[in-house]
Design a protein around this motif. Structure first.
Motif, short mmCIF file in Angstrom:
data_model
loop_
_atom_site.label_atom_id
_atom_site.label_comp_id
_atom_site.label_asym_id
_atom_site.label_seq_id
_atom_site.Cartn_x
_atom_site.Cartn_y
_atom_site.Cartn_z
N TYR A 63 34.89 43.57 44.10
CA TYR A 63 35.89 42.81 43.33
C TYR A 63 36.47 41.78 44.29
N HIS A 64 36.20 40.53 44.03
CA HIS A 64 36.68 39.46 44.91
C HIS A 64 37.32 38.36 44.07
N MET A 65 38.46 37.89 44.55
CA MET A 65 39.16 36.77 43.94
C MET A 65 39.07 35.60 44.92
N LEU A 66 38.62 34.45 44.41
CA LEU A 66 38.44 33.27 45.25
C LEU A 66 39.14 32.08 44.60
N ARG A 67 39.48 31.10 45.43
CA ARG A 67 40.10 29.87 44.92
C ARG A 67 39.34 28.68 45.47
N ASP A 68 38.99 27.77 44.60
CA ASP A 68 38.24 26.58 44.99
C ASP A 68 39.06 25.71 45.93
N GLN A 69 38.45 25.24 47.02
CA GLN A 69 39.16 24.39 47.99
C GLN A 69 39.39 22.98 47.47
N GLN A 70 38.49 22.48 46.65
CA GLN A 70 38.62 21.12 46.12
C GLN A 70 39.52 21.06 44.89
N ASP A 71 39.54 22.14 44.14
CA ASP A 71 40.33 22.19 42.90
C ASP A 71 41.14 23.49 42.89
N PRO A 72 42.38 23.44 43.38
CA PRO A 72 43.19 24.66 43.48
C PRO A 72 43.58 25.29 42.15
N SER A 73 43.23 24.65 41.05
CA SER A 73 43.50 25.26 39.74
C SER A 73 42.29 26.05 39.24
N LEU A 74 41.23 26.13 40.05
CA LEU A 74 40.02 26.87 39.68
C LEU A 74 39.91 28.14 40.52
N PHE A 75 39.88 29.27 39.84
CA PHE A 75 39.73 30.58 40.47
C PHE A 75 38.40 31.17 40.06
N VAL A 76 37.77 31.86 40.98
CA VAL A 76 36.48 32.48 40.73
C VAL A 76 36.59 33.96 41.08
N PHE A 77 36.13 34.79 40.19
CA PHE A 77 36.11 36.24 40.43
C PHE A 77 34.65 36.68 40.50
N TYR A 78 34.33 37.44 41.53
CA TYR A 78 33.01 38.03 41.70
C TYR A 78 33.22 39.53 41.56
N GLU A 79 32.65 40.10 40.50
CA GLU A 79 32.89 41.52 40.23
C GLU A 79 31.57 42.23 39.95
N ILE A 80 31.45 43.42 40.54
CA ILE A 80 30.33 44.31 40.25
C ILE A 80 30.95 45.65 39.89
N TRP A 81 30.57 46.17 38.76
CA TRP A 81 31.05 47.47 38.27
C TRP A 81 29.87 48.42 38.17
N ALA A 82 30.12 49.68 38.32
CA ALA A 82 29.06 50.69 38.27
C ALA A 82 28.32 50.67 36.94
N SER A 83 29.01 50.24 35.89
CA SER A 83 28.41 50.17 34.55
C SER A 83 29.29 49.30 33.67
N LYS A 84 28.77 48.93 32.53
CA LYS A 84 29.58 48.20 31.55
C LYS A 84 30.73 49.08 31.08
N ALA A 85 30.49 50.38 30.98
CA ALA A 85 31.55 51.31 30.57
C ALA A 85 32.70 51.31 31.58
N ALA A 86 32.38 51.23 32.87
CA ALA A 86 33.44 51.18 33.91
C ALA A 86 34.26 49.91 33.78
N LEU A 87 33.60 48.79 33.49
CA LEU A 87 34.33 47.54 33.27
C LEU A 87 35.20 47.66 32.02
N ASP A 88 34.69 48.30 30.98
CA ASP A 88 35.46 48.46 29.76
C ASP A 88 36.74 49.26 30.01
#
Length: 104
Positions: free
Chosen positions: A41-66
């Motif tokens: 689970y990672h939260m990132l912010r664009d250096q060129q556009d500070p209003s743009l956030f990017v989340f990189y997420e990996i969950w064990a399953s779709k059920a875990a994300l739910d």
């Protein structure tokens, strides 16, 4: 056995709501990482556009994300997300091909 569920989520915030969005989600990073189904689970912010956030997420399953998505604070945010966002989330489904770095 269920497969991992991964995605990259882009959140384009309204410029005047960027700091509030960051503060809100910064507080969610560590608790999200501690959830049983969270692999990455990672939260990132664009250096060129500070209003743009990017989340990189990996969950064990779709059920875990739910389960994560149904938590009260996540469900509450989802209902009011457009107060923060310029446009709705852009979500790209991905497969994680390398092992998790979380256990290093």
């Amino acid at each position: 056995m269920s497969e991992q569920y991964g995605f990259i989520l882009k959140a384009k915030t309204r410029p005047e709501m960027s700091e509030a969005f960051e503060a809100l989600f910064r507080a969610y990073v560590e608790p999200s990482r501690e959830e049983p189904g969270c692999v990455e689970y990672h939260m990132l912010r664009d250096q060129q556009d500070p209003s743009l956030f990017v989340f990189y997420e990996i969950w064990a399953s779709k059920a875990a994300l739910d389960v994560h998505s149904a938590l009260p604070h996540m469900a509450a945010f989802f209902e009011k997300r457009m107060d923060y966002l310029e446009r709705d989330f852009d979500i790209q489904l991905i497969d994680m091909l390398s092992p998790s770095s979380a256990s290093r």
